[in-house]
Design a protein around this motif. Structure first.
Motif, PDB file in Angstrom:
ATOM      1  N   GLU A  49       0.954  -1.191  -0.093  1.00  0.00           N
ATOM      2  CA  GLU A  49      -0.067   0.099   0.039  1.00  0.00           C
ATOM      3  C   GLU A  49       0.915   1.057   0.085  1.00  0.00           C
ATOM      4  O   GLU A  49       1.583   1.387   0.871  1.00  0.00           O
ATOM      5  CB  GLU A  49      -0.738   0.089   1.090  1.00  0.00           C
ATOM      6  N   GLN A  50       0.764   2.096  -1.014  1.00  0.00           N
ATOM      7  CA  GLN A  50       1.762   3.319  -1.174  1.00  0.00           C
ATOM      8  C   GLN A  50       0.888   4.598  -0.694  1.00  0.00           C
ATOM      9  O   GLN A  50      -0.240   4.794  -1.182  1.00  0.00           O
ATOM     10  CB  GLN A  50       2.139   3.215  -2.595  1.00  0.00           C
ATOM     11  N   ALA A  51       1.475   5.308   0.038  1.00  0.00           N
ATOM     12  CA  ALA A  51       0.728   6.534   0.532  1.00  0.00           C
ATOM     13  C   ALA A  51       1.215   7.536  -0.451  1.00  0.00           C
ATOM     14  O   ALA A  51       2.123   7.569  -1.321  1.00  0.00           O
ATOM     15  CB  ALA A  51       1.425   7.162   1.655  1.00  0.00           C
ATOM     16  N   ALA A  52       0.019   8.538  -0.705  1.00  0.00           N
ATOM     17  CA  ALA A  52       0.218   9.594  -1.674  1.00  0.00           C
ATOM     18  C   ALA A  52       0.688  10.810  -0.956  1.00  0.00           C
ATOM     19  O   ALA A  52       0.441  11.139   0.253  1.00  0.00           O
ATOM     20  CB  ALA A  52      -1.159  10.021  -1.996  1.00  0.00           C
ATOM     21  N   VAL A  53       1.637  11.613  -1.514  1.00  0.00           N
ATOM     22  CA  VAL A  53       2.176  12.901  -0.964  1.00  0.00           C
ATOM     23  C   VAL A  53       1.776  13.948  -1.848  1.00  0.00           C
ATOM     24  O   VAL A  53       1.914  14.278  -2.999  1.00  0.00           O
ATOM     25  CB  VAL A  53       3.793  12.735  -1.128  1.00  0.00           C
ATOM     26  N   THR A  69       5.568   6.754   0.955  1.00  0.00           N
ATOM     27  CA  THR A  69       6.104   5.491   1.426  1.00  0.00           C
ATOM     28  C   THR A  69       5.188   4.142   1.364  1.00  0.00           C
ATOM     29  O   THR A  69       4.061   4.386   0.862  1.00  0.00           O
ATOM     30  CB  THR A  69       6.215   5.546   2.847  1.00  0.00           C
ATOM     31  N   VAL A  70       5.967   3.140   1.109  1.00  0.00           N
ATOM     32  CA  VAL A  70       5.067   1.810   1.089  1.00  0.00           C
ATOM     33  C   VAL A  70       5.041   1.070   2.355  1.00  0.00           C
ATOM     34  O   VAL A  70       5.941   1.101   3.243  1.00  0.00           O
ATOM     35  CB  VAL A  70       5.839   0.919   0.022  1.00  0.00           C
ATOM     36  N   LYS A  71       3.719   0.357   2.497  1.00  0.00           N
ATOM     37  CA  LYS A  71       3.643  -0.351   3.740  1.00  0.00           C
ATOM     38  C   LYS A  71       3.005  -1.543   3.200  1.00  0.00           C
ATOM     39  O   LYS A  71       2.238  -1.538   2.393  1.00  0.00           O
ATOM     40  CB  LYS A  71       2.519   0.201   4.638  1.00  0.00           C
ATOM     41  N   TYR A  72       3.681  -2.724   3.630  1.00  0.00           N
ATOM     42  CA  TYR A  72       3.091  -4.049   3.237  1.00  0.00           C
ATOM     43  C   TYR A  72       2.099  -4.663   4.004  1.00  0.00           C
ATOM     44  O   TYR A  72       2.513  -4.587   5.516  1.00  0.00           O
ATOM     45  CB  TYR A  72       4.329  -5.239   3.142  1.00  0.00           C
ATOM     46  N   SER A  73       1.236  -5.027   3.717  1.00  0.00           N
ATOM     47  CA  SER A  73       0.202  -5.886   4.563  1.00  0.00           C
ATOM     48  C   SER A  73       0.390  -7.404   4.241  1.00  0.00           C
ATOM     49  O   SER A  73       0.189  -7.865   2.912  1.00  0.00           O
ATOM     50  CB  SER A  73      -1.505  -5.379   4.143  1.00  0.00           C
ATOM     51  N   LEU A  74       0.849  -8.034   5.163  1.00  0.00           N
ATOM     52  CA  LEU A  74       0.971  -9.573   4.900  1.00  0.00           C
ATOM     53  C   LEU A  74       0.066 -10.307   5.608  1.00  0.00           C
ATOM     54  O   LEU A  74      -0.242 -10.291   6.884  1.00  0.00           O
ATOM     55  CB  LEU A  74       2.391  -9.982   5.277  1.00  0.00           C
ATOM     56  N   GLU A  75      -0.689 -11.446   5.226  1.00  0.00           N
ATOM     57  CA  GLU A  75      -1.659 -12.218   5.592  1.00  0.00           C
ATOM     58  C   GLU A  75      -1.467 -13.791   5.092  1.00  0.00           C
ATOM     59  O   GLU A  75      -1.413 -13.842   3.824  1.00  0.00           O
ATOM     60  CB  GLU A  75      -3.152 -11.849   5.849  1.00  0.00           C
ATOM     61  N   LEU A  76      -1.338 -14.620   5.865  1.00  0.00           N
ATOM     62  CA  LEU A  76      -1.236 -15.867   5.362  1.00  0.00           C
ATOM     63  C   LEU A  76      -2.618 -16.697   6.171  1.00  0.00           C
ATOM     64  O   LEU A  76      -3.110 -16.596   7.021  1.00  0.00           O
ATOM     65  CB  LEU A  76      -0.068 -16.909   6.171  1.00  0.00           C
ATOM     66  N   ALA A 152      11.488  -4.220   4.151  1.00  0.00           N
ATOM     67  CA  ALA A 152      11.596  -5.126   3.259  1.00  0.00           C
ATOM     68  C   ALA A 152      12.245  -5.143   1.918  1.00  0.00           C
ATOM     69  O   ALA A 152      12.355  -4.094   1.789  1.00  0.00           O
ATOM     70  CB  ALA A 152      10.077  -5.600   3.127  1.00  0.00           C
ATOM     71  N   ASP A 153      12.307  -6.207   1.479  1.00  0.00           N
ATOM     72  CA  ASP A 153      13.097  -6.209   0.036  1.00  0.00           C
ATOM     73  C   ASP A 153      12.481  -7.096  -0.810  1.00  0.00           C
ATOM     74  O   ASP A 153      12.765  -8.378  -0.814  1.00  0.00           O
ATOM     75  CB  ASP A 153      14.665  -6.300   0.215  1.00  0.00           C
ATOM     76  N   SER A 154      11.778  -6.417  -1.697  1.00  0.00           N
ATOM     77  CA  SER A 154      10.932  -7.397  -2.628  1.00  0.00           C
ATOM     78  C   SER A 154      11.567  -7.825  -3.851  1.00  0.00           C
ATOM     79  O   SER A 154      11.104  -8.725  -4.619  1.00  0.00           O
ATOM     80  CB  SER A 154       9.260  -6.667  -2.966  1.00  0.00           C
ATOM     81  N   ASP A 155      12.666  -7.318  -4.018  1.00  0.00           N
ATOM     82  CA  ASP A 155      13.672  -7.577  -5.198  1.00  0.00           C
ATOM     83  C   ASP A 155      14.838  -8.126  -4.651  1.00  0.00           C
ATOM     84  O   ASP A 155      16.126  -7.687  -5.084  1.00  0.00           O
ATOM     85  CB  ASP A 155      13.703  -6.154  -5.933  1.00  0.00           C
ATOM     86  N   ALA A 156      15.063  -8.789  -3.492  1.00  0.00           N
ATOM     87  CA  ALA A 156      16.099  -9.399  -2.971  1.00  0.00           C
ATOM     88  C   ALA A 156      16.832 -10.396  -4.000  1.00  0.00           C
ATOM     89  O   ALA A 156      16.014 -11.128  -4.679  1.00  0.00           O
ATOM     90  CB  ALA A 156      16.108  -9.993  -1.606  1.00  0.00           C
ATOM     91  N   VAL A 157      17.986 -11.027  -3.859  1.00  0.00           N
ATOM     92  CA  VAL A 157      18.646 -12.157  -4.540  1.00  0.00           C
ATOM     93  C   VAL A 157      19.378 -12.732  -3.633  1.00  0.00           C
ATOM     94  O   VAL A 157      20.111 -12.213  -2.652  1.00  0.00           O
ATOM     95  CB  VAL A 157      19.563 -11.374  -5.736  1.00  0.00           C
ATOM     96  N   VAL A 158      19.150 -14.121  -3.830  1.00  0.00           N
ATOM     97  CA  VAL A 158      19.828 -15.115  -2.687  1.00  0.00           C
ATOM     98  C   VAL A 158      21.281 -15.096  -3.179  1.00  0.00           C
ATOM     99  O   VAL A 158      21.873 -15.075  -4.271  1.00  0.00           O
ATOM    100  CB  VAL A 158      19.229 -16.539  -3.061  1.00  0.00           C
ATOM    101  N   ALA A 159      22.107 -15.065  -1.956  1.00  0.00           N
ATOM    102  CA  ALA A 159      23.544 -15.038  -2.246  1.00  0.00           C
ATOM    103  C   ALA A 159      24.042 -16.397  -2.183  1.00  0.00           C
ATOM    104  O   ALA A 159      23.389 -17.211  -1.516  1.00  0.00           O
ATOM    105  CB  ALA A 159      24.191 -14.205  -0.916  1.00  0.00           C
TER     106      ALA A 159
END
Length: 159
Positions: A49-53, A69-76, A152-159
């Motif tokens: 969810e991205q806020a508007a400025v 800014t971005v806020k992540y809502s996560l639910e499993l 968070a990093d939604s574009d991470a890469v495994v080392a």
């Protein structure tokens, strides 16, 4: 042209520790608890969810805004297992437990994490498990809201 299918190609892992959010080591991810087999087919809900400025000035003739800014809502949504040994969702997603939710898409879930894999990493604290109302011909489930407490990093890469 063919569609990219999600069927069996999403790996969801909960790790108690990771040394890096942007470049998590494969060994640390592979040591985490895989959850994809106990999540319902629509049980992975990650919504940015991205806020508007408001960037309108006194001189503006139109209302304008920019991305904030971005806020992540996560639910499993987790299927409860009969056998306590197999009930990894219930025993892993414990109220107030801190950890990291890692999500890898577009490769078979059975494959281990490997260097170079794109992965999403969310530092989270688990909320209280909310058991869902029972329904005929449906597995018993609970929902677990995860609170993203650090970047968070939604574009991470495994080392």
């Amino acid at each position: 042209m063919s569609d990219l299918l999600g069927d069996g190609n999403v790996k969801v892992t909960f790790c108690l520790t990771l040394s890096s959010v942007s470049n998590p080591p494969a060994a640390e991810l592979n040591a985490g608890q895989d959850l994809q087999e106990v999540l319902t087919k629509d049980g992975l809900d990650i919504s940015p969810e991205q806020a508007a400025v408001d960037n309108t000035s006194l001189a503006s003739r139109d209302e304008t805004e920019d991305a904030g800014t971005v806020k992540y809502s996560l639910e499993l949504t987790v299927k409860i297992q009969e056998d306590d040994v197999d009930d990894v969702g219930t025993s892993t997603l414990v109220d107030r437990q801190k950890g990291f939710l890692a999500v890898r898409r577009n490769r078979p879930h059975e494959d281990d994490y490997e260097a170079g894999d794109p992965v999403e990493v969310y530092p989270v604290r688990c909320g209280r498990q909310r058991k869902q109302p029972p329904a005929l011909n449906t597995a018993q489930t609970f929902k677990s809201k995860l609170f993203n407490y650090a970047t968070a990093d939604s574009d991470a890469v495994v080392a």
